[in-house]
Write a protein that holds these residues in place. Structure first.
Motif, PDB file in Angstrom:
ATOM      1  N   ASN A   1      -2.662  20.807 -16.076  1.00 18.17           N
ATOM      2  CA  ASN A   1      -2.659  20.305 -14.703  1.00 18.17           C
ATOM      3  C   ASN A   1      -2.319  18.825 -14.631  1.00 18.17           C
ATOM      4  O   ASN A   1      -2.949  17.997 -15.304  1.00 18.17           O
ATOM      5  CB  ASN A   1      -4.020  20.522 -14.048  1.00 18.17           C
ATOM      6  CG  ASN A   1      -4.392  21.980 -14.003  1.00 18.17           C
ATOM      7  OD1 ASN A   1      -3.547  22.832 -13.759  1.00 18.17           O
ATOM      8  ND2 ASN A   1      -5.652  22.271 -14.265  1.00 18.17           N
ATOM      9  N   GLN A   2      -1.348  18.493 -13.779  1.00 20.40           N
ATOM     10  CA  GLN A   2      -1.036  17.091 -13.541  1.00 20.40           C
ATOM     11  C   GLN A   2      -2.121  16.505 -12.646  1.00 20.40           C
ATOM     12  O   GLN A   2      -2.420  17.052 -11.589  1.00 20.40           O
ATOM     13  CB  GLN A   2       0.318  16.942 -12.867  1.00 20.40           C
ATOM     14  CG  GLN A   2       0.674  15.494 -12.582  1.00 20.40           C
ATOM     15  CD  GLN A   2       2.026  15.358 -11.929  1.00 20.40           C
ATOM     16  OE1 GLN A   2       2.970  16.058 -12.263  1.00 20.40           O
ATOM     17  NE2 GLN A   2       2.108  14.461 -10.971  1.00 20.40           N
ATOM     18  N   VAL A   3      -2.737  15.410 -13.054  1.00 18.39           N
ATOM     19  CA  VAL A   3      -3.822  14.826 -12.281  1.00 18.39           C
ATOM     20  C   VAL A   3      -3.437  13.524 -11.595  1.00 18.39           C
ATOM     21  O   VAL A   3      -4.092  13.101 -10.653  1.00 18.39           O
ATOM     22  CB  VAL A   3      -5.086  14.618 -13.147  1.00 18.39           C
ATOM     23  CG1 VAL A   3      -5.660  15.953 -13.578  1.00 18.39           C
ATOM     24  CG2 VAL A   3      -4.804  13.746 -14.346  1.00 18.39           C
ATOM     25  N   ALA A   4      -2.358  12.875 -12.066  1.00 17.99           N
ATOM     26  CA  ALA A   4      -1.943  11.618 -11.438  1.00 17.99           C
ATOM     27  C   ALA A   4      -0.522  11.296 -11.861  1.00 17.99           C
ATOM     28  O   ALA A   4      -0.018  11.809 -12.853  1.00 17.99           O
ATOM     29  CB  ALA A   4      -2.864  10.483 -11.852  1.00 17.99           C
ATOM     30  N   LYS A   5       0.106  10.424 -11.069  1.00 10.70           N
ATOM     31  CA  LYS A   5       1.393   9.877 -11.468  1.00 10.70           C
ATOM     32  C   LYS A   5       1.415   8.410 -11.082  1.00 10.70           C
ATOM     33  O   LYS A   5       0.760   7.979 -10.135  1.00 10.70           O
ATOM     34  CB  LYS A   5       2.554  10.642 -10.858  1.00 10.70           C
ATOM     35  CG  LYS A   5       2.639  10.604  -9.369  1.00 10.70           C
ATOM     36  CD  LYS A   5       3.786  11.469  -8.891  1.00 10.70           C
ATOM     37  CE  LYS A   5       3.747  11.567  -7.379  1.00 10.70           C
ATOM     38  NZ  LYS A   5       4.781  12.439  -6.871  1.00 10.70           N
ATOM     39  N   SER A   6       2.155   7.658 -11.842  1.00 12.35           N
ATOM     40  CA  SER A   6       2.205   6.218 -11.629  1.00 12.35           C
ATOM     41  C   SER A   6       3.191   5.870 -10.531  1.00 12.35           C
ATOM     42  O   SER A   6       3.917   6.726 -10.019  1.00 12.35           O
ATOM     43  CB  SER A   6       2.652   5.533 -12.923  1.00 12.35           C
ATOM     44  OG  SER A   6       4.022   5.818 -13.155  1.00 12.35           O
ATOM     45  N   GLY A   7       3.233   4.589 -10.239  1.00 17.08           N
ATOM     46  CA  GLY A   7       4.286   4.081  -9.383  1.00 17.08           C
ATOM     47  C   GLY A   7       5.594   4.088 -10.152  1.00 17.08           C
ATOM     48  O   GLY A   7       5.657   4.522 -11.301  1.00 17.08           O
ATOM     49  N   LYS A   8       6.647   3.604  -9.553  1.00 18.67           N
ATOM     50  CA  LYS A   8       7.959   3.628 -10.180  1.00 18.67           C
ATOM     51  C   LYS A   8       8.158   2.413 -11.084  1.00 18.67           C
ATOM     52  O   LYS A   8       7.711   1.322 -10.768  1.00 18.67           O
ATOM     53  CB  LYS A   8       9.038   3.662  -9.118  1.00 18.67           C
ATOM     54  CG  LYS A   8       9.018   4.916  -8.312  1.00 18.67           C
ATOM     55  CD  LYS A   8      10.000   4.844  -7.182  1.00 18.67           C
ATOM     56  CE  LYS A   8       9.299   5.331  -5.955  1.00 18.67           C
ATOM     57  NZ  LYS A   8       9.721   4.792  -4.736  1.00 18.67           N
ATOM     58  N   PHE A   9       8.833   2.651 -12.181  1.00 13.66           N
ATOM     59  CA  PHE A   9       9.229   1.593 -13.094  1.00 13.66           C
ATOM     60  C   PHE A   9      10.754   1.532 -13.103  1.00 13.66           C
ATOM     61  O   PHE A   9      11.418   2.562 -13.011  1.00 13.66           O
ATOM     62  CB  PHE A   9       8.740   1.892 -14.525  1.00 13.66           C
ATOM     63  CG  PHE A   9       7.253   1.803 -14.687  1.00 13.66           C
ATOM     64  CD1 PHE A   9       6.649   0.614 -15.018  1.00 13.66           C
ATOM     65  CD2 PHE A   9       6.458   2.925 -14.511  1.00 13.66           C
ATOM     66  CE1 PHE A   9       5.278   0.528 -15.170  1.00 13.66           C
ATOM     67  CE2 PHE A   9       5.093   2.856 -14.669  1.00 13.66           C
ATOM     68  CZ  PHE A   9       4.496   1.646 -15.002  1.00 13.66           C
ATOM     69  N   PRO A  10      11.327   0.345 -13.240  1.00 14.31           N
ATOM     70  CA  PRO A  10      12.792   0.247 -13.237  1.00 14.31           C
ATOM     71  C   PRO A  10      13.441   0.794 -14.507  1.00 14.31           C
ATOM     72  O   PRO A  10      14.599   1.203 -14.479  1.00 14.31           O
ATOM     73  CB  PRO A  10      13.065  -1.246 -13.084  1.00 14.31           C
ATOM     74  CG  PRO A  10      11.792  -1.930 -13.398  1.00 14.31           C
ATOM     75  CD  PRO A  10      10.688  -0.949 -13.220  1.00 14.31           C
TER      76      PRO A  10
ATOM     77  N   VAL B   1      12.969  10.178 -12.572  1.00 18.26           N
ATOM     78  CA  VAL B   1      13.164  10.747 -11.240  1.00 18.26           C
ATOM     79  C   VAL B   1      14.334  10.035 -10.565  1.00 18.26           C
ATOM     80  O   VAL B   1      14.873   9.071 -11.112  1.00 18.26           O
ATOM     81  CB  VAL B   1      11.884  10.656 -10.377  1.00 18.26           C
ATOM     82  CG1 VAL B   1      10.794  11.522 -10.972  1.00 18.26           C
ATOM     83  CG2 VAL B   1      11.398   9.236 -10.259  1.00 18.26           C
ATOM     84  N   GLN B   2      14.731  10.491  -9.397  1.00 18.75           N
ATOM     85  CA  GLN B   2      15.927   9.954  -8.740  1.00 18.75           C
ATOM     86  C   GLN B   2      15.860   8.452  -8.496  1.00 18.75           C
ATOM     87  O   GLN B   2      16.861   7.759  -8.627  1.00 18.75           O
ATOM     88  CB  GLN B   2      16.149  10.657  -7.405  1.00 18.75           C
ATOM     89  CG  GLN B   2      16.604  12.077  -7.558  1.00 18.75           C
ATOM     90  CD  GLN B   2      16.801  12.743  -6.211  1.00 18.75           C
ATOM     91  OE1 GLN B   2      16.290  12.275  -5.202  1.00 18.75           O
ATOM     92  NE2 GLN B   2      17.532  13.833  -6.211  1.00 18.75           N
ATOM     93  N   ASP B   3      14.709   7.948  -8.121  1.00 16.57           N
ATOM     94  CA  ASP B   3      14.617   6.536  -7.746  1.00 16.57           C
ATOM     95  C   ASP B   3      13.936   5.661  -8.785  1.00 16.57           C
ATOM     96  O   ASP B   3      13.557   4.538  -8.488  1.00 16.57           O
ATOM     97  CB  ASP B   3      13.919   6.404  -6.397  1.00 16.57           C
ATOM     98  CG  ASP B   3      12.593   7.136  -6.360  1.00 16.57           C
ATOM     99  OD1 ASP B   3      12.277   7.834  -7.333  1.00 16.57           O
ATOM    100  OD2 ASP B   3      11.879   7.012  -5.360  1.00 16.57           O
ATOM    101  N   GLY B   4      13.777   6.121 -10.008  1.00 14.43           N
ATOM    102  CA  GLY B   4      13.171   5.302 -11.056  1.00 14.43           C
ATOM    103  C   GLY B   4      12.478   6.142 -12.106  1.00 14.43           C
ATOM    104  O   GLY B   4      12.706   7.336 -12.222  1.00 14.43           O
ATOM    105  N   ILE B   5      11.607   5.513 -12.847  1.00 14.13           N
ATOM    106  CA  ILE B   5      10.858   6.160 -13.918  1.00 14.13           C
ATOM    107  C   ILE B   5       9.395   6.258 -13.477  1.00 14.13           C
ATOM    108  O   ILE B   5       8.845   5.292 -12.947  1.00 14.13           O
ATOM    109  CB  ILE B   5      10.942   5.329 -15.220  1.00 14.13           C
ATOM    110  CG1 ILE B   5      12.388   5.041 -15.603  1.00 14.13           C
ATOM    111  CG2 ILE B   5      10.183   5.987 -16.337  1.00 14.13           C
ATOM    112  CD1 ILE B   5      13.185   6.235 -16.032  1.00 14.13           C
TER     113      ILE B   5
ATOM    114  N   GLU C   1      10.012  -0.357 -19.812  1.00 15.63           N
ATOM    115  CA  GLU C   1       8.878  -0.963 -19.109  1.00 15.63           C
ATOM    116  C   GLU C   1       7.727   0.025 -18.947  1.00 15.63           C
ATOM    117  O   GLU C   1       6.560  -0.348 -19.033  1.00 15.63           O
ATOM    118  CB  GLU C   1       9.315  -1.515 -17.763  1.00 15.63           C
ATOM    119  CG  GLU C   1      10.180  -2.747 -17.887  1.00 15.63           C
ATOM    120  CD  GLU C   1      10.563  -3.315 -16.541  1.00 15.63           C
ATOM    121  OE1 GLU C   1       9.741  -3.251 -15.613  1.00 15.63           O
ATOM    122  OE2 GLU C   1      11.692  -3.829 -16.438  1.00 15.63           O
ATOM    123  N   ALA C   2       8.050   1.294 -18.707  1.00 12.03           N
ATOM    124  CA  ALA C   2       7.015   2.324 -18.585  1.00 12.03           C
ATOM    125  C   ALA C   2       6.276   2.502 -19.913  1.00 12.03           C
ATOM    126  O   ALA C   2       5.050   2.582 -19.944  1.00 12.03           O
ATOM    127  CB  ALA C   2       7.633   3.644 -18.140  1.00 12.03           C
TER     128      ALA C   2
END
Length: 63
Positions: free
Chosen positions: A37-46, A24-28, A50-51
């Motif tokens: 169906n998408q049920v969740a997404k994580s926080g951002k990874f640099p 995504v624009q600000d990270g992974i 690392e993801a």
């Protein structure tokens, strides 16, 4: 089996059918799906590396 996603969210790993690492624009981010169906997404990874390491440590090696 439940996997801790963050301080407030736990995922039922038995119901997750697909995991997608998304740039995504600000990270992974990691997106979790049950069927279509998408049920969740994580926080951002640099970085994608690392993801993927987080997935291996918390999802793959736990099962």
């Amino acid at each position: 089996m439940y996997i801790k996603l963050n301080d407030r969210v736990y995922l039922n790993a038995d119901r997750i059918t697909r995991i997608k690492v998304d740039n995504v624009q600000d990270g992974i981010r990691i997106r979790f799906y049950e069927g279509a169906n998408q049920v969740a997404k994580s926080g951002k990874f640099p970085s994608e590396k690392e993801a993927l390491k987080w997935i291996e440590d918390n999802f793959i090696n736990k099962q």
